[in-house]
Design an enzyme around this catalytic site. Structure first.
Site, PDB file in Angstrom:
ATOM      1  N   ARG A  51      84.287  57.030  36.326  1.00 32.87           N
ATOM      2  CA  ARG A  51      83.317  58.327  36.250  1.00 32.87           C
ATOM      3  C   ARG A  51      81.796  58.005  36.354  1.00 32.87           C
ATOM      4  NH1 ARG A  51      86.930  57.699  33.258  1.00 32.87           N
ATOM      5  NH2 ARG A  51      85.699  56.538  32.074  1.00 32.87           N
ATOM      6  N   LYS A  80      78.094  34.579  43.516  1.00 32.13           N
ATOM      7  CA  LYS A  80      77.417  33.316  44.284  1.00 32.13           C
ATOM      8  C   LYS A  80      76.306  32.605  42.769  1.00 32.13           C
ATOM      9  CE  LYS A  80      77.666  35.215  48.825  1.00 32.13           C
ATOM     10  NZ  LYS A  80      76.671  35.969  49.742  1.00 32.13           N
ATOM     11  N   ARG A 101      75.027  49.097  35.863  1.00 32.36           N
ATOM     12  CA  ARG A 101      76.031  48.779  34.732  1.00 32.36           C
ATOM     13  C   ARG A 101      76.245  47.299  34.795  1.00 32.36           C
ATOM     14  NH1 ARG A 101      81.406  51.827  32.753  1.00 32.36           N
ATOM     15  NH2 ARG A 101      79.483  53.252  31.787  1.00 32.36           N
TER      16      ARG A 101
END
Lengths: 306, 148
Positions: A51, A80, A101
């Site tokens: 969402r 990496k 996020r």
């Protein structure tokens, strides 16, 4: 240049302005359809989210802008070993604004310290999720017409639910808000919210276990999911997960104008039979989430639409 | 009582809670300084019963004494110049601590990101509570932690 790390980054006046803008976007979407033409948002999602990521992307596309980014750490240079500081410096060269996020708490703040573009915290671990709070505030203000003079029931996982904590932080700034905290003993609101926020602000609140005891007095019921990922012990989760189920019978105890909100995803805590009740506004809430993110992008990019 | 020679220039930290002097030695990074340091443990004190004292002979600007406010702001700091006490520094809780304590929250970005300063801000002076700048994890001041 401004970033958004916490819902309290905006003053009450700034928040009013942001929510006014979101309401204007809702009424006149065409007016804003080209506001961000030529601009790009980078959605840097180090952990999966459906969402929130799609909401940011929809918001930018609705404003006529474009989207780039990644949706898991595995598909980014973090796999990496690249640091957040380095990633944001690079992304600053590609995009005009970024939503991040990250599972680690404070990662978006670290990014904001090194970034040359506005950074929006799109959720950092169990810490903050400010755009969900903005979504909740816009939903409440749009559908109730006010953010003060409300009796608000917060139900479910009040211990780990960051959306509940952020919402309490944001709402104590408005007059005459009474909280009814509905949770099992094990998932009660933590001390640092009870003592440092509610008690310190002389906020009216009471704690109850039974949802039925609280329902008749509420203007608004904010349901939350018991989050499996927060439990160390499967047995505890199984015992708690269906502690509250809002169904048609319980809705009969509520006022005719009580609203039901939920940050989603819901599991069993709201029965699907409630979805058609006009008081169930959790899917409208998702739509408000797009409007408020559009308003936020415009505000942080300092784009004015006449 | 044990006698330690007079300082010409430096600081005398008096009224240190008995047993805490070695921690202060570490926090002030005295182990990394090439100066004369005397540590007196469990000295008699009318006020405290027992106390520790640290004497450091060095130019005063070489020491970051602000950290002492975090450890225990009741420590008496005597500034010595020309073998005389020229001032007493009043300690208070520092508004910010940089690289003094480390965040213990395993979910904090400081556990992952290289080269990040460990920054704590004073969130509640009354309760002597610090919070991590990044994740807001709570830390009590060292004095409160000891006496909690």
């Amino acid at each position: 240049m401004r970033h958004l790390m916490s819902p309290l980054d905006f003053t009450v006046e700034e928040l009013d302005k942001l929510l006014d803008l979101a309401n204007d976007i809702e009424k006149n979407p065409q007016k804003y359809a080209h506001a961000c033409e030529g601009k790009k948002i980078a959605t840097l999602f180090y952990e999966p989210s459906t969402r929130t990521r799609l909401s940011f992307e929809a918001a930018m596309l609705n404003l006529g802008g474009s989207v780039l980014g990644f949706s898991s750490a595995d598909s980014s240079s973090a796999a990496k070993g690249e640091s957040v500081s380095d990633t944001i410096r690079i992304v600053s060269c590609y995009a005009d604004i970024c939503a991040m996020r990250h599972p680690k708490e404070g990662a978006p703040l670290v990014a904001s310290l090194k970034s040359s573009i506005p950074v929006i915290n799109a959720g950092d671990g169990g810490h903050q999720h400010p755009t969900q709070t903005l979504t909740d505030l816009l939903t409440i203000r749009s559908l109730k017409g006010r953010l003060g003079n409300l009796t608000i029931g917060l139900c479910g996982d009040l211990k780990f639910g960051r959306t509940v904590h952020s919402l309490i932080h944001a709402l104590v700034r408005y007059p005459n808000v009474r909280f009814v905290l509905i949770s099992p003993e094990e998932l009660r609101i933590p001390d640092y919210i009870r003592d440092d926020v509610l008690v310190r602000n002389n906020q009216s609140f009471r704690e109850v276990i039974r949802l039925e005891d609280a329902l008749p007095e509420l203007d608004l019921l904010y349901m939350t999911r018991v989050q499996k990922e927060r439990f160390f012990n499967e047995e505890d989760y199984v015992r708690m997960k269906d502690f509250y189920i809002l169904d048609k019978a319980k809705m009969e105890l509520a006022r005719p104008d009580m609203l039901v909100l939920h940050p989603l995803p819901r599991v069993n805590e709201i029965s699907v039979e409630v979805d058609d009740d006009p008081r169930a506004v959790y899917f409208k809430q998702v739509q408000y989430g797009v409007y408020v993110r559009m308003a936020l992008i415009l505000t942080l990019l300092e784009v004015e639409v006449c | 009582m044990l006698n330690v020679g007079q300082l010409n220039e430096g600081v005398v930290l008096d009224h240190i809670e008995a047993g805490k002097s070695m921690q202060i030695y570490q926090y002030l990074k005295l182990d990394k300084m090439d100066c004369c340091v005397a540590i007196i443990k469990n000295a008699h004190s009318n006020k405290m019963g027992k106390k520790d004292i640290i004497k450091v002979e060095c130019p005063i600007d070489q020491l970051d004494l602000n950290v002492l406010g975090y450890i225990d702001h009741r420590i008496t700091v005597n500034i010595i110049q020309d073998a005389k006490i020229v001032s007493k520094k009043v300690l208070s809780l520092p508004k910010q601590l940089v690289n003094i304590i480390s965040c213990k929250n395993p979910r904090c970005i400081t556990s992952l990101e290289p080269g990040l300063d460990q920054v704590f801000f004073l969130a509640d002076p009354e309760k002597e509570i610090y919070r991590c700048r990044y994740c807001e994890e709570k830390f009590r001041s060292m004095r409160r932690k000891t006496h909690a």
